[in-house]
Design a protein around this motif. Structure first.
Motif, PDB file in Angstrom:
ATOM      1  N   MET A  85       0.808  -1.222   0.000  1.00 41.36           N
ATOM      2  CA  MET A  85       0.000   0.000   0.000  1.00 41.36           C
ATOM      3  C   MET A  85       0.841   1.271   0.000  1.00 41.36           C
ATOM      4  O   MET A  85       0.289   2.365  -0.093  1.00 41.36           O
ATOM      5  N   ARG A  86       2.136   1.159   0.067  1.00 41.25           N
ATOM      6  CA  ARG A  86       2.977   2.354   0.163  1.00 41.25           C
ATOM      7  C   ARG A  86       2.894   3.231  -1.074  1.00 41.25           C
ATOM      8  O   ARG A  86       3.172   4.417  -1.003  1.00 41.25           O
ATOM      9  N   ARG A  87       2.499   2.681  -2.205  1.00 35.77           N
ATOM     10  CA  ARG A  87       2.377   3.509  -3.414  1.00 35.77           C
ATOM     11  C   ARG A  87       1.197   4.476  -3.326  1.00 35.77           C
ATOM     12  O   ARG A  87       1.096   5.418  -4.102  1.00 35.77           O
ATOM     13  N   LEU A  88       0.289   4.253  -2.361  1.00 37.33           N
ATOM     14  CA  LEU A  88      -0.822   5.173  -2.144  1.00 37.33           C
ATOM     15  C   LEU A  88      -0.369   6.484  -1.510  1.00 37.33           C
ATOM     16  O   LEU A  88      -1.069   7.495  -1.585  1.00 37.33           O
ATOM     17  N   VAL A  89       0.797   6.464  -0.866  1.00 44.03           N
ATOM     18  CA  VAL A  89       1.314   7.644  -0.180  1.00 44.03           C
ATOM     19  C   VAL A  89       2.035   8.516  -1.198  1.00 44.03           C
ATOM     20  O   VAL A  89       3.048   8.119  -1.755  1.00 44.03           O
ATOM     21  N   LYS A  90       1.488   9.707  -1.413  1.00 46.67           N
ATOM     22  CA  LYS A  90       2.050  10.627  -2.401  1.00 46.67           C
ATOM     23  C   LYS A  90       2.490  11.919  -1.702  1.00 46.67           C
ATOM     24  O   LYS A  90       1.794  12.419  -0.822  1.00 46.67           O
ATOM     25  N   TYR A  93       0.135  15.174  -0.448  1.00 45.84           N
ATOM     26  CA  TYR A  93      -1.252  14.774  -0.240  1.00 45.84           C
ATOM     27  C   TYR A  93      -1.407  14.124   1.128  1.00 45.84           C
ATOM     28  O   TYR A  93      -0.443  13.676   1.723  1.00 45.84           O
ATOM     29  N   ASN A  95      -1.892  11.397   3.730  1.00 45.46           N
ATOM     30  CA  ASN A  95      -1.470  10.002   3.757  1.00 45.46           C
ATOM     31  C   ASN A  95      -2.679   9.120   4.080  1.00 45.46           C
ATOM     32  O   ASN A  95      -3.234   9.219   5.175  1.00 45.46           O
ATOM     33  N   PRO A  96      -3.115   8.241   3.153  1.00 49.96           N
ATOM     34  CA  PRO A  96      -4.269   7.389   3.445  1.00 49.96           C
ATOM     35  C   PRO A  96      -3.996   6.376   4.563  1.00 49.96           C
ATOM     36  O   PRO A  96      -4.922   5.929   5.233  1.00 49.96           O
TER      37      PRO A  96
END
Length: 173
Positions: A85-90, A93, A95-96
């Motif tokens: 899931m680390r690719r969701l962190v941009k 933005y 952090n989900p």
């Protein structure tokens, strides 16, 4: 205010006032996510060292340590899940993982405190293994909080450090 609200308030305070400023102060090439993931690997290694110490030094069998071994597998599975899931962190933005791990962060603190208590009150025979375990839990807590931090946009640190500061005498050419 209910107990759950107080726990959430403490979690938000710890994340926003302790770990996020630390994450913002990291060099741009080293993000809090990277450091948090490294802490998670360290936690897995320390946990494995704890189990190994019980096996080798204390002569325990895997039958005696089955819950420890299963717990270690859960740590590895958790790491793999976060790694995916680390690719969701941009950068720049929200952090989900901050929201996704909101239940995991506060509950990890009492587990770390209990592991520390076990290490302090352990029999001499189990002391080394339990100190590895308590250190593993502490590193896990720090890692999960770092993973939950927001990543500032690129160039944010450069603007932050140059704001409000003129050139120093040795920088004037």
């Amino acid at each position: 205010m209910s107990f759950g609200n107080r726990v959430n308030q403490f979690d938000a305070w710890l994340l926003d006032r302790v770990f996020q400023p630390f994450a913002d102060a990291l060099p741009e090439r080293l993000t809090a996510m990277e450091m948090g993931m490294s802490f998670q690997v360290g936690s897995i290694v320390l946990s494995a060292a704890s189990i190994s110490a019980l096996l080798v030094l204390e002569g325990m069998t895997l039958d005696n340590l089955i819950t420890n071994v299963l717990g270690w597998f859960f740590e590895v599975i958790f790491y793999i899940g976060i790694h995916r899931m680390r690719r969701l962190v941009k950068p720049g933005y929200q952090n989900p993982l901050r929201v996704m791990l909101a239940g995991m962060r506060p509950i990890s603190i009492p587990f770390a405190a209990y592991a520390f208590y076990q290490a302090v009150t352990a029999d001499r025979a189990y002391e080394l293994a339990l100190w590895f375990n308590s250190l593993s839990q502490l590193v896990f807590v720090a890692g999960i909080y770092l993973i939950s931090c927001n990543v500032p946009p690129p160039g944010h640190r450069a603007r932050q450090t140059s704001f409000g500061r003129g050139p120093l005498p040795n920088e004037i050419g």
